[in-house]
Design an enzyme around this catalytic site. Structure first.
Site, PDB file in Angstrom:
ATOM      1  N   SER A 187       0.828  -1.206   0.000  1.00  0.00           N
ATOM      2  CA  SER A 187       0.000   0.000   0.000  1.00  0.00           C
ATOM      3  C   SER A 187       0.864   1.259   0.000  1.00  0.00           C
ATOM      4  O   SER A 187       1.966   1.259   0.556  1.00  0.00           O
ATOM      5  CB  SER A 187      -0.885   0.007   1.245  1.00  0.00           C
ATOM      6  OG  SER A 187      -1.650   1.186   1.275  1.00  0.00           O
ATOM      7  N   ASP A 192       4.735   7.416   6.069  1.00  0.00           N
ATOM      8  CA  ASP A 192       4.146   8.345   7.034  1.00  0.00           C
ATOM      9  C   ASP A 192       3.495   7.604   8.212  1.00  0.00           C
ATOM     10  O   ASP A 192       2.368   7.100   8.097  1.00  0.00           O
ATOM     11  CB  ASP A 192       3.081   9.201   6.300  1.00  0.00           C
ATOM     12  CG  ASP A 192       2.382  10.157   7.244  1.00  0.00           C
ATOM     13  OD1 ASP A 192       2.868  10.360   8.373  1.00  0.00           O
ATOM     14  OD2 ASP A 192       1.333  10.709   6.833  1.00  0.00           O
TER      15      ASP A 192
END
Ligand code: NAP
Length: 321
Positions: A187, A192
């Site tokens: 993904s 982050d």
């Protein structure tokens, strides 16, 4: 030459011909299909990858699924034989209670990993959100606040177990079976830690089993540190195939997150997995992908063309980020 010698020579020649045909089909331009394991094969993307592979004579696909129920679902939707499906929980592959390497995987050359921890909506949070409706209406607020909903992973099936330990086990499986190539459907967002997806499975105080993107990325690091060939695909939001024409956009290090629209169809991701098994063979690459709408009539590159063009840039994700 006597007739009996002639007969023996003919028989020997026929045997030789059969031997060559059996053991050197590629010498005649007929390549044996490449055996590929697709894990999470009953999932929404895994099923598409598996379907593409069983319809393509270049491949021989084996689907690995978590439960008997998923196996039946896969057989029903793809019309494949039960012999193409193996039931195995990836979190138990090499554990004390696990059965080790499942039967039927010998000879596989590549594995496409489409497994993932799947969050389910907490029923309690639904009830709580419903009970709040009258109060919200009185206060003039939005009646049903979707932000009140909580998503949880099933016990033992949370990201650390499935997306880290389960993926490590699948990479180890590839090594143990002598496979050359690993393809992972992962993904975008892995750079982050504060990405929303990491909060799924955690409570308001940040406790619980979440951090799906971080665990996926940790497993990817394990793969890139191995000697295996790999293609790691980081798609944006997954959705159905668009009705308008779209082109694939590939980049690295979450740069595509800056786009307002950053989704891609599961069909496109499945095609990228196939491209990884063909043009991506022998490569070690990790990239992000989304699809962008294009004007009607524009020629759109196939997944193989898009990946070939991307490979020529020499770019790959920076895992030190
Ligand atoms: P999905 O439909 O949620 O399928 C996941 C599959 O993994 C399921 O079939 C599930 O099996 C299987 N699985 C889970 N735990 C397992 C275990 N312990 N052992 C064996 N199999 C197991 O997947 P998807 O939505 O198509 O997503 C594919 C990938 O793309 C995932 O890695 C996902 O994180 C990633 N991704 C998703 C999105 C999105 O918008 N959803 C966006 C970007 C990337 P069962 O069917 O038996 O439960």
């Amino acid at each position: 030459m006597t007739p009996s010698r002639m007969r023996s020579a003919v028989i020997a020649a026929i045997y030789l011909l059969f031997f060559v045909l059996l053991h050197s089909s590629s010498a005649f331009g007929v390549n044996a299909p490449m055996k590929v394991i697709v894990t999470g094969a009953a999932g929404r993307t895994g099923k598409l990858v598996f379907s593409c592979l069983i319809e393509d004579p270049r491949f021989q696909a084996v689907g690995l699924v978590r439960t008997e129920k998923s196996a039946k679902k896969l057989v029903k939707t793809t019309k494949c034989g039960l012999d193409h499906v193996i039931v195995s929980d990836v979190t138990e592959l090499f554990t004390e209670n696990g059965n080790g390497i499942p039967k039927g995987l010998d000879g596989a050359e590549a594995i496409v990993i489409c497994t993932s921890a799947v969050p389910a909506i907490s029923k309690r949070s639904v009830v709580k959100a419903m009970l709040k409706i009258p109060f919200n209406v009185v206060r003039g607020k939005k009646a049903f606040n979707f932000r009140d909903l909580r998503f949880l992973y099933k016990p033992g099936q949370y990201p650390e177990k499935v997306d880290f330990e389960g993926q490590i086990a699948q990479i180890d499986l590839a090594k143990k079976l002598g496979m050359r190539q690993v393809v992972i459907v992962s993904s975008m967002g892995g750079t982050d830690p504060s990405n929303f997806l990491n909060s799924i499975g955690k409570d308001k105080d940040g406790n619980g089993n979440g951090d799906i993107l971080l665990w996926k990325r940790k497993a990817e690091k394990y793969l890139i540190e191995s000697d295996l060939e790999y293609t790691i695909i980081h798609p944006g939001g997954l959705r159905k195939e668009a009705t308008a024409p779209e082109e694939l956009v590939l980049d690295i290090d979450d740069k595509l997150l800056k786009n307002e629209k950053r989704s891609i169809s599961r069909e496109d991701v499945a095609q990228l997995c196939l491209a990884a098994l063909t043009v991506g063979r022998g490569k070690r690459v990790s990239f992000d992908c989304i699809a962008r709408e294009v004007e009607e009539g524009k020629t759109v590159k196939s997944a193989e063309e898009a990946l070939t063009e991307f490979l020529e840039t020499g770019k790959t994700a920076d895992y030190s980020l």
